[in-house]
Structure formats: C-alpha cells, structure tokens
Design a protein around this motif. Structure first.
Motif, PDB file in Angstrom:
ATOM      1  N   ALA A 129      23.677  28.996  34.125  1.00  0.00           N
ATOM      2  CA  ALA A 129      23.573  27.640  33.583  1.00  0.00           C
ATOM      3  C   ALA A 129      23.274  27.685  32.090  1.00  0.00           C
ATOM      4  O   ALA A 129      22.114  27.647  31.669  1.00  0.00           O
ATOM      5  N   THR A 130      24.316  27.800  31.292  1.00  0.00           N
ATOM      6  CA  THR A 130      24.187  27.776  29.841  1.00  0.00           C
ATOM      7  C   THR A 130      25.212  26.801  29.278  1.00  0.00           C
ATOM      8  O   THR A 130      26.163  26.408  29.975  1.00  0.00           O
ATOM      9  N   GLU A 204      29.915  17.365  30.940  1.00  0.00           N
ATOM     10  CA  GLU A 204      28.755  18.142  30.486  1.00  0.00           C
ATOM     11  C   GLU A 204      27.461  17.405  30.802  1.00  0.00           C
ATOM     12  O   GLU A 204      26.478  18.013  31.228  1.00  0.00           O
ATOM     13  N   ALA A 205      27.458  16.088  30.593  1.00  0.00           N
ATOM     14  CA  ALA A 205      26.271  15.297  30.920  1.00  0.00           C
ATOM     15  C   ALA A 205      25.974  15.372  32.417  1.00  0.00           C
ATOM     16  O   ALA A 205      24.815  15.465  32.833  1.00  0.00           O
ATOM     17  N   GLY A 206      27.042  15.341  33.232  1.00  0.00           N
ATOM     18  CA  GLY A 206      26.861  15.449  34.673  1.00  0.00           C
ATOM     19  C   GLY A 206      26.296  16.802  35.078  1.00  0.00           C
ATOM     20  O   GLY A 206      25.401  16.891  35.925  1.00  0.00           O
ATOM     21  N   LEU A 207      26.807  17.871  34.466  1.00  0.00           N
ATOM     22  CA  LEU A 207      26.297  19.209  34.766  1.00  0.00           C
ATOM     23  C   LEU A 207      24.831  19.342  34.350  1.00  0.00           C
ATOM     24  O   LEU A 207      24.012  19.919  35.076  1.00  0.00           O
ATOM     25  N   SER A 208      24.500  18.817  33.174  1.00  0.00           N
ATOM     26  CA  SER A 208      23.113  18.889  32.708  1.00  0.00           C
ATOM     27  C   SER A 208      22.192  18.066  33.601  1.00  0.00           C
ATOM     28  O   SER A 208      21.047  18.455  33.857  1.00  0.00           O
ATOM     29  N   TYR A 209      22.679  16.934  34.063  1.00  0.00           N
ATOM     30  CA  TYR A 209      21.891  16.104  34.978  1.00  0.00           C
ATOM     31  C   TYR A 209      21.557  16.877  36.253  1.00  0.00           C
ATOM     32  O   TYR A 209      20.467  16.731  36.819  1.00  0.00           O
ATOM     33  N   LEU A 210      22.492  17.704  36.695  1.00  0.00           N
ATOM     34  CA  LEU A 210      22.292  18.491  37.914  1.00  0.00           C
ATOM     35  C   LEU A 210      21.583  19.813  37.647  1.00  0.00           C
ATOM     36  O   LEU A 210      21.375  20.605  38.574  1.00  0.00           O
ATOM     37  N   GLY A 211      21.236  20.065  36.379  1.00  0.00           N
ATOM     38  CA  GLY A 211      20.560  21.307  36.037  1.00  0.00           C
ATOM     39  C   GLY A 211      21.486  22.480  35.824  1.00  0.00           C
ATOM     40  O   GLY A 211      21.039  23.632  35.819  1.00  0.00           O
ATOM     41  N   LEU A 212      22.791  22.221  35.637  1.00  0.00           N
ATOM     42  CA  LEU A 212      23.775  23.295  35.460  1.00  0.00           C
ATOM     43  C   LEU A 212      24.355  23.325  34.050  1.00  0.00           C
ATOM     44  O   LEU A 212      25.327  24.032  33.804  1.00  0.00           O
TER      45      LEU A 212
END
Length: 275
Positions: A129-130, A204-212
C-alpha cells in the motif's frame, strides 16, 4: 458553440486551477508540518487554524494542501501509465488480423469489465500500500480502456484512402503511424485521457479510503474522509473540505474534457449543431 466551448473550458480551468494552485503552493510553503499535532484535537476554525484540526490535532488546511498534491500526482501518473501502455497496445492491436485480433479484443473487453477500483485493489493487495503502487495499479486498469479506444481509432484511420496512397508511394508503416495515424487520433484520445484523469483521482481516493493508497503521514483526501467519518457530527469540516475539493477537481477536469471535445473534434461539434 464556440462561446459555449470557451465558457466550459474557462469554468473547468478555474475549478481545476484552484486545486493546482494549492498543490503548487504546498511545494514551497505549508502552514504547519504535516505531522504537527500541536493544534489540539478537533479544534474549530480559528486560533491559527483556518479550517480547524483533525482528531489527531493536525491542521486541516495543511492536510488539504498536501492532499491536493497527492491527487494531482496520482491522476497524472496513472494517465501517463495508461497512455504509454494503452496507446502502444492499441496501435499494435489495430494491425492484428484474424484470431489474434479477436483474442486481443476479447482480452481488452474482459479487463474493461472489471471496475477500475476493484482491479486496482487486487494489484495493490499483491504489492504494497504505497502511492506508487496505487498509481501503477490505476494506470494498468485504465490502460485497457485507452487501448480499446486507440485500436478503434487507428483502424478507422488505416481504412482511409490517403493511408493506401501513402503506403503505395513507399512510406514505411512506422512513418505512416507517426505522420498520419497518431496526429489524427490524438484529438479524441486527449479528451478521453482527460476523463481518465478524473477517474484516476477518484480511484486513488477510494484506495486511500480503504487503506490501500498512500500510507500515513501522507494526507490523501480519501484517507482524510475515512478518518473524519467518525467525527462528522462534531467536526464536519474534516469530511466536507476534502470531499468538496475532490468534487471541484473532478468536475473541473470533466468540464475541460467537454470543452476540448468541442474544440478538437470537429465531427462531434457538427453532430451537436445538427441536433
């Protein structure tokens, strides 16, 4: 129509430009350090904090500025990956014949059937997760869409009489692609890439929301939304501010794409005028 196109471009440019301005300023100046927690937990606007602080005491405006940079990096990076892979694969697929053409088309349709966010999640989960992993994953997911569009556009250009005349005169395929194919497909492709940029930012916002997505202390807007959802009733600015900026950027980019479609695609412009 020209006035409408100009208004659309200007409106989109202003909206997206606000986010770009925040990102550029964040490169040289931030109100506070990104990991500064001296502001007090969930402080309201004022006392040196324009929008208040989050649940850890970090300045929200600083987080928003840093998040704008991450949003632009993810959008531009993903579109760059999608363009490089998608255009290359699309041009090669356009020259394919028979079973190979059918196989490539089927593979592209299968990849497109997967939602971008879901495919990106699978790729990020297989790596780490980067922010770099998120950009690569989103770009790979979007490359199928770009490849299919490129394939369709290139095949349409290759069917034109001037391509046959050019080949008859001894022009190599490489020069035909560089001199005739790419310049003719670029206007339509640019519009699609602008739309892909907005989708990449949302992904990207969705991935960050999920911690990814980008790990802490990176202040992605998606991570800000996730962290603020538990305190929305007591400190709504933590969720509203990144959400509003996310909407502003995506709408701005979509308006730019709509304006570019009118300016760069004469066929679409004439079609709309006829309606």
């Amino acid at each position: 129509m020209k006035r409408r196109s100009s208004l659309t471009l200007w409106t989109g440019g202003v909206l997206a430009g606000l986010v770009v301005l925040l990102a550029l300023v964040s490169l040289f100046w931030l109100p506070y350090d990104s990991d500064d927690t001296s502001g007090g937990r969930l402080a309201g606007p004022g006392d040196g904090h324009l929008l208040g602080t989050d649940k850890l005491g970090r300045d929200l405006f600083t987080q928003l500025m840093t998040g704008s940079r991450i949003a632009l990096e993810s959008g531009l990076g993903a579109v760059a990956v999608a363009t490089l892979l998608g255009v290359t694969l699309g041009v090669l697929a356009a020259f394919a014949q028979g079973w190979f053409d059918d196989t490539v088309s089927a593979l592209l349709d299968i990849l497109i059937a997967f939602p971008t966010l879901l495919l990106a999640m699978l790729i990020v989960a297989a790596r780490s997760a980067t922010l770099g992993s998120a950009i690569l994953a989103i770009g790979l997911a979007q490359s199928a869409v770009v490849a299919r569009l490129t394939r369709i556009l290139v095949k349409r250009v290759l069917a034109q009489d001037y391509i046959t005349a050019s080949r008859t005169s001894g022009t190599s395929w490489a020069r035909v692609v560089a001199g005739h194919v790419l310049p003719n497909i670029w206007p339509t492709l640019v519009v699609n890439l602008a739309l892909q940029f907005g989708l990449a930012v949302l992904a990207e916002a969705g991935l960050s929301y999920l911690g990814l997505g980008a790990p802490p202390p990176n202040a992605s807007w998606g991570r800000m939304l996730q962290e603020a959802q538990a305190t929305f009733t007591t400190a709504p600015a933590g969720a509203l501010a990144p959400g509003i900026l996310l909407v502003v950027l995506v709408i701005g980019v979509n308006l730019i794409a709509d304006g570019l479609r009118d300016v760069l695609d004469p066929t679409a412009r004439k079609g709309r005028a006829a309606l």
